[in-house]
Scaffold this active site. Sequence first.
Site, PDB file in Angstrom:
ATOM      1  N   GLU A  31      35.287  24.628  43.135  1.00 18.38           N
ATOM      2  CA  GLU A  31      36.428  25.486  42.810  1.00 18.38           C
ATOM      3  C   GLU A  31      37.545  25.348  43.822  1.00 18.38           C
ATOM      4  OE1 GLU A  31      35.566  29.607  41.979  1.00 18.38           O
ATOM      5  OE2 GLU A  31      37.639  30.225  42.305  1.00 18.38           O
ATOM      6  N   ASP A  88      32.856  30.175  42.662  1.00 22.40           N
ATOM      7  CA  ASP A  88      32.491  31.521  43.149  1.00 22.40           C
ATOM      8  C   ASP A  88      31.662  32.237  42.087  1.00 22.40           C
ATOM      9  OD1 ASP A  88      34.021  31.164  45.420  1.00 22.40           O
ATOM     10  OD2 ASP A  88      35.746  32.354  44.695  1.00 22.40           O
ATOM     11  N   TYR A 104      64.877  23.610  36.916  1.00 22.60           N
ATOM     12  CA  TYR A 104      66.236  23.543  37.479  1.00 22.60           C
ATOM     13  C   TYR A 104      67.227  22.866  36.536  1.00 22.60           C
ATOM     14  CZ  TYR A 104      64.690  25.503  41.859  1.00 22.60           C
ATOM     15  OH  TYR A 104      64.206  26.365  42.799  1.00 22.60           O
TER      16      TYR A 104
END
Lengths: 632, 366
Positions: free
Chosen positions: B194, B246, B98
């Site tokens: 994870e 995973d 910004y």
Amino acid sequence: MAKRQREISVADFFAKNRHMLGFDNPRKALLTAVKEAVDNSLDACEEARILPDIRVEIRKIEGSDDHYSMLVADNGPGIVKAQIPRVFGKLLYGSKFHRLRMSRGQQGIGISAAGMYGLITTGKPVQIKSRPFKSKPACFYELRIDTAKNEPVILKEEEVPWDGPGGAQSTGTQVEITMKAVFFRGRQSVDEYLEQTAIANPHARFVFVAPDGTERIFPRAALELPPEPVEIQPHPHGIELGIFLRMLRESPARSMGVFLTSSFSRMNSAAATKICKVAGLALSVVPADLSPEEGETLFQALQKAELPPPRTDCLAPIGVEHLLKGMHKELGAEFYAATTRKPAIYRGNPFQIEVGIAWGGKLESDGIARVIRFANRVPLQYQLSACASTKSVMDVAWKSYGLSQSKGSLPVGPIVIMTHMASVWVPFTNQAKEAIADYDEIRKEFKLALQEAGRKLGSYLKKKQAAQSQAKRRNIFNAYIEEVVRAYVAITKKEGDPVRQALLATSKKKTELAEQLEAMKAKIAPEEMEGTLVIGEDGNPIAPSEVVEGGTHAPSEESLTDASQSEAGGEDSEVEVDAAEVEVDTEGGDDLAALLPKPAKVHKPRGEKTDFPALEEETPPTTLNLFGEDDA
Amino acid sequence: MSAHKKLTTDEKIHAMAEEMARQALAGNEPLFQVPSRTLANVNFNEVKRIVELGEGKTAREFFNLGQSKKYMQTLLVAEACKRLVAAGKTNSIRDLYYMTKHTIASTRDNTFESQDESDPIIEDLEVTLDSLREELHLFASNKGALVGDLTVVDGGDVIDCRRMGTGGWSVPSIVEPDVIQFREHEAKFVLLVEKDAMWRRLNEDKFWKTHQCILIHGGGQPPRGVRRLMYRMVNELKLPLYVFVDNDPWGYYIYSVVKQGSISLAYESRRMAIPSAKFIGLSSADVEKFQIPSEVTIRLEDNDIARAKEIMAYPWFVNNKVWQKEIQRMLSSKVKLELEALSAKGITFASDEYLPRKIKDKDFLD
């Protein structure tokens, strides 16, 4: 063809068969009448070497639904009083097969047909005003045609003051015909005809006053008149048997030698001797005495003889410069390209193809291309899809020139494609003379011309795109420069302007360089942009075109291979013509004219065209050959 | 870059701006050299077993349409960082977005259209100036949480990671010793999970208590704060690190980044990569080993297969037979497996059976 000729009153025949001559219905009749009158005016002005100034007025007759008066006035040479009744009050249809000359007159049957249509549909006579001498007032005539006799009937004859388009001091002619008609604008209208005529004749000025009183001016854009067309004799390979037999029959020549050398171009006495020998005829035979069988033998010998190709200096193309000027003044496009091909030959007839392309600007950007077609400077407004030129436009792969196109159709985009065929004999598909017949040689020339002009458009579009991306690039750099300089100043607390100036200078240099690089990549050589006209936002040309090919130059008399030769005399092995002997006089083609009795240069009154060679005769022809010599 | 070594961040930014002006005033096209953060420019250091940034550099040219905006953006980010440094403040990379975002004069474009545009520019600036993010006074938003047998001091506050409730201690983006210090701990290992869901499961089951460990997650690919903290725990507390992800190409790559370092942040490997890290699961062998029902497996997508093949070809995997076998097995089985699939075997299967058995058997991939 000869056997189809019938003995009837021309006028009577026309009264029954007016559709054959463009008076099918009231919509078309008005256009045809205007066309006949304007074509006559243009021919007359050009013959008298006057820059045409033509006024066309269409008025609705008060108190009627569908009666209109059509008035066409010019600043031409005028017509001597004695000839006015014959020019406007008599239907003439002559054969012109033994006189080949580029003229608009191929286009129709004549102004008298329009006058007769008016008489038939409204009962009103034709009104003519003409002033051939500046020192005298104009003569005014009211005429009608006696259809049974094909003779003019003078209803009124008087002297009146002159106030034609050329002013009170000028010569000129004005014709006014009242007829049953429908006035409309848009496709196939009088407006469209005048606009297209103005494009193909930038040396002429037109004023058009419509029934609602609105006036449209088509300004003059060129001060040079087209060169005077040269009359030539037909080439032996361009003649057909029926016509040849008729030529024999009607020839006043007392020997075959004189007949052959005086009736045909590229024929000298050596060639005539050879041909007669092949045909087994004596040179001294009187042509009119030949039997049809002997005539045919002679014809075959003629077709198989090796002869130089026809002369092409009889052609007067519009020329690149005038094509560009004509399109520019009427179309309001952004880019124009024009091409004039070298003369070529079909079936023994010399012809020359020209193409103009207008792109962008005020042209409508959606929809298919508008194709405007011309033959000998006359617009062809009907039978678009039957025309060889339209087919050629579809043959060209416009995609490679930056336009979109569905296979086998016209391209899409803000584009007008102008095609022109100049020829002493334009082969039309039908007697109405609305579309050019599909000869391979003609189609090929159209395609080559379209490709030539298309390439110019393609280069321009590519260049334009490159320039646009350059401009865009420069804008981007320059916008970022401000950001970079602002950050620089914030970080270093130093003066930013020198850095800004340095970066802006580099930006300019950088984009110019890239522009050149892209132009090089696109292989746009300056010579490719010859024959083009680019219009800036102010409406003025920004890149004055370097027209190399003079606008109205006479075509060079180059040796051309007669494409029709092979088809005319394909198996000529049995004819033992000594080629060397025949070709001995190749250069003598022009000299031949000197041997021939020159047709007396009579002052031809206005309205007379070479289509009407019988005008000088005392008795008008009563034979109407509606099917002409061209059976295409 | 070595010439810059002794310069402060402020001086480096100043030098960068001056160099631009010097090039511009000489009539040249301004450019600077950015070390390229691509696979082609990372080397696998066989000795240190980490991914390192190569010598390859890409010129970022102002007068090149494809690079002009990035050039401008880099200078804008540098300017904003200079302001932060001068003010002695740190800002998030979102704040920086910004700070530097505005409409470019005479256009409708913005200097930055989204944070996705400014984040890579910051990384470019880091490598160009050879200044780390914290040296530019920037940090990322917190992502990742930690619980376990450990006490830390964060910004002067003592945090007992054994008493962090269900949410855990939120791992800051900058975890340098001047901000974070380690205190007492009884942990025997660090377990990187994870995803947040499995981490919560293990936290609720008090897995860290029963197995005396530190449980940490990084919300997917762990951010630099989490990676740097793990690096410090492994190196300063001498703890082994196990990676629990995973069984899919993205899980493999998380392990790969933690162990060897990442390609785009290769310059950070030397203070973040943990070559001793071990892969605890899920392995493509687990389906059979733990008799995971086939209904909970997911079919590999085309992009999974492509990514798996890419990973197999990485220099640090290509000669590793164990890993070639692991990935090949996933490719032949044509299925992948999420951590949550273990729940099919029972709510606390991961805490009670899967992990204990893996640890006990030292069933790790390395």
